[in-house]
Design an enzyme around this catalytic site. Structure first.
Site, PDB file in Angstrom:
ATOM      1  N   ASN A  47      -4.413  35.339 -11.397  1.00  0.00           N
ATOM      2  CA  ASN A  47      -4.306  35.991 -10.191  1.00  0.00           C
ATOM      3  C   ASN A  47      -3.344  36.481 -10.323  1.00  0.00           C
ATOM      4  O   ASN A  47      -2.541  36.549  -8.863  1.00  0.00           O
ATOM      5  CB  ASN A  47      -5.654  35.973  -9.110  1.00  0.00           C
ATOM      6  N   GLY A  91       5.027  38.378  -7.964  1.00  0.00           N
ATOM      7  CA  GLY A  91       6.106  36.967  -7.976  1.00  0.00           C
ATOM      8  C   GLY A  91       5.539  36.097  -8.881  1.00  0.00           C
ATOM      9  O   GLY A  91       6.747  34.985  -8.974  1.00  0.00           O
ATOM     10  N   HIS A  92       4.637  35.762  -9.341  1.00  0.00           N
ATOM     11  CA  HIS A  92       3.891  34.647 -10.672  1.00  0.00           C
ATOM     12  C   HIS A  92       5.571  35.275 -11.760  1.00  0.00           C
ATOM     13  O   HIS A  92       5.740  34.593 -12.312  1.00  0.00           O
ATOM     14  CB  HIS A  92       2.829  34.585 -11.288  1.00  0.00           C
ATOM     15  N   GLY A 120       7.348  28.597  -6.347  1.00  0.00           N
ATOM     16  CA  GLY A 120       7.388  29.974  -5.487  1.00  0.00           C
ATOM     17  C   GLY A 120       8.129  29.404  -4.436  1.00  0.00           C
ATOM     18  O   GLY A 120       7.571  28.426  -3.487  1.00  0.00           O
ATOM     19  N   LYS A 121       9.364  30.016  -3.782  1.00  0.00           N
ATOM     20  CA  LYS A 121       9.523  29.195  -1.701  1.00  0.00           C
ATOM     21  C   LYS A 121       8.651  30.343  -1.421  1.00  0.00           C
ATOM     22  O   LYS A 121       8.561  29.823   0.324  1.00  0.00           O
ATOM     23  CB  LYS A 121      10.989  30.307  -1.877  1.00  0.00           C
ATOM     24  N   ASP A 150       5.522  29.615  -0.707  1.00  0.00           N
ATOM     25  CA  ASP A 150       4.987  28.042  -0.113  1.00  0.00           C
ATOM     26  C   ASP A 150       6.297  26.744  -0.324  1.00  0.00           C
ATOM     27  O   ASP A 150       6.595  26.071  -0.832  1.00  0.00           O
ATOM     28  CB  ASP A 150       4.382  27.385  -1.324  1.00  0.00           C
ATOM     29  N   SER A 175      -2.307  36.073  -3.273  1.00  0.00           N
ATOM     30  CA  SER A 175      -3.514  36.153  -4.724  1.00  0.00           C
ATOM     31  C   SER A 175      -3.706  36.677  -3.370  1.00  0.00           C
ATOM     32  O   SER A 175      -5.364  37.295  -2.982  1.00  0.00           O
ATOM     33  CB  SER A 175      -4.000  35.407  -5.004  1.00  0.00           C
ATOM     34  N   ARG A 176      -4.039  36.133  -1.843  1.00  0.00           N
ATOM     35  CA  ARG A 176      -4.771  36.298  -0.761  1.00  0.00           C
ATOM     36  C   ARG A 176      -5.181  37.531  -0.258  1.00  0.00           C
ATOM     37  O   ARG A 176      -5.503  38.112   0.830  1.00  0.00           O
ATOM     38  CB  ARG A 176      -4.477  35.053   0.235  1.00  0.00           C
TER      39      ARG A 176
END
Ligand code: PAF
Length: 282
Positions: A32, A36-37, A149-150, A152, A188-189
């Site tokens: 998804n 960002g990805h 990714g920061k 997380d 994604s959320r």
């Protein structure tokens, strides 16, 4: 872009492409894919000549009542996105490649301490599931560098600790969060949010920025400031799990002399749990 679904196929392709001493960068994802990805893929290209991305929705990092079934799966879109991002190898492992003996029999990797703090206090087995799958994937891809990714932030630090503790020869790079124009961190959320919730959601980032400003003004981190941020989130319709200011390097509670800080929060908006953080110097 070559797509492989077996470990044997992956190893063949990585060995072939890394010939001549080329460096390999790895970006693990759960699919998804959003901007960002794609930023992570760009960063990967800065560090290596070969970029490997994986898409694997890891059941072990979801709690029983969490959103594993509902998590958005968009394989066709993801493939196009990775192709346009210039990824060399897409690894889409089948379940049996990752957990050949089944979930119950799987050996776990667990980073003690930090895995049970902050998000880990609310999602008890989450970071154990993350560390286990990332370790499996690291073993399969054998990258020189891996990109996270920061957004997380806690996950990024846990992976760094795991790599250091297990002596993995992999550089772990963190990349700044990509945001919508109104400040909402891409996730994604975010797809779960209703139109009304989507309008409220930027208050998470705004609240963390407000907390940062307050700590910078007063020159110290106080429980009152964290509690005021919790109240501010509630007034915007959130149900916060936590708001906390920690040290950037290890997410420990800051001592008065600590200057490099990060304000972190996790909060529910309806049925959606959002996380975000803001790094700053005090
Ligand atoms: O951040 C994610 O998307 C996941 O936690 C990861 C690192 C791909 C492990 O499943």
């Amino acid at each position: 872009m070559i797509t492989v679904d077996s470990v044997a196929g992956l190893r063949d392709q990585v060995t072939r492409l890394r010939q001549g001493g080329k460096r390999v960068a790895f970006v693990p994802t759960m699919g998804n894919l959003h901007a960002g990805h794609l930023r992570l893929m760009q960063e990967a290209r800065q560090h290596a000549q070969v970029v490997v991305a994986s898409i694997y929705l890891n059941p072990l990092q979801f709690g029983q009542d969490e959103d594993f079934d509902a998590y958005p799966r968009t394989p066709a879109h993801d493939k196009v996105a990775l192709l346009s991002a210039g990824v060399d190898i897409l690894f889409k492992p089948a379940e049996a490649e990752i957990y050949p003996r089944g979930h119950a029999a799987q050996t776990f990797i667990e980073v003690p301490g930090l895995s049970h703090d902050l998000c880990g206090a609310f999602r008890p087995k989450h970071f154990r599931g993350v560390a286990t799958v990332v370790h499996r994937l690291f073993h399969m891809v054998a990258p020189d560098v891996a990109i996270f990714g920061k957004k997380d932030y806690q996950q990024w630090l846990i992976i760094r600790l795991m790599a250091a503790d297990l002596g993995l020869p992999i550089e772990i790079v963190g990349v700044d969060t990509v945001r919508e124009a109104d400040g909402l961190a891409l996730s994604s959320r975010n797809h779960y949010l209703s139109a009304v919730e989507r309008k409220l959601a930027p208050a998470l980032h705004e609240t963390l920025c407000g907390l940062r400003d307050r700590v910078q003004r007063h020159g110290s981190v106080t429980t009152e400031a964290e509690e005021a941020a919790m109240e501010s989130l509630k007034s915007h319709g959130f149900r916060p799990d936590y708001v906390s200011v920690r040290r950037q390097e290890d997410l420990a509670k800051p001592r008065p002399e600590d200057r490099r800080l990060v304000a972190l929060a996790a909060a529910w908006l309806g049925n959606t749990r959002l996380i975000d953080n803001v790094e700053f110097e005090s």
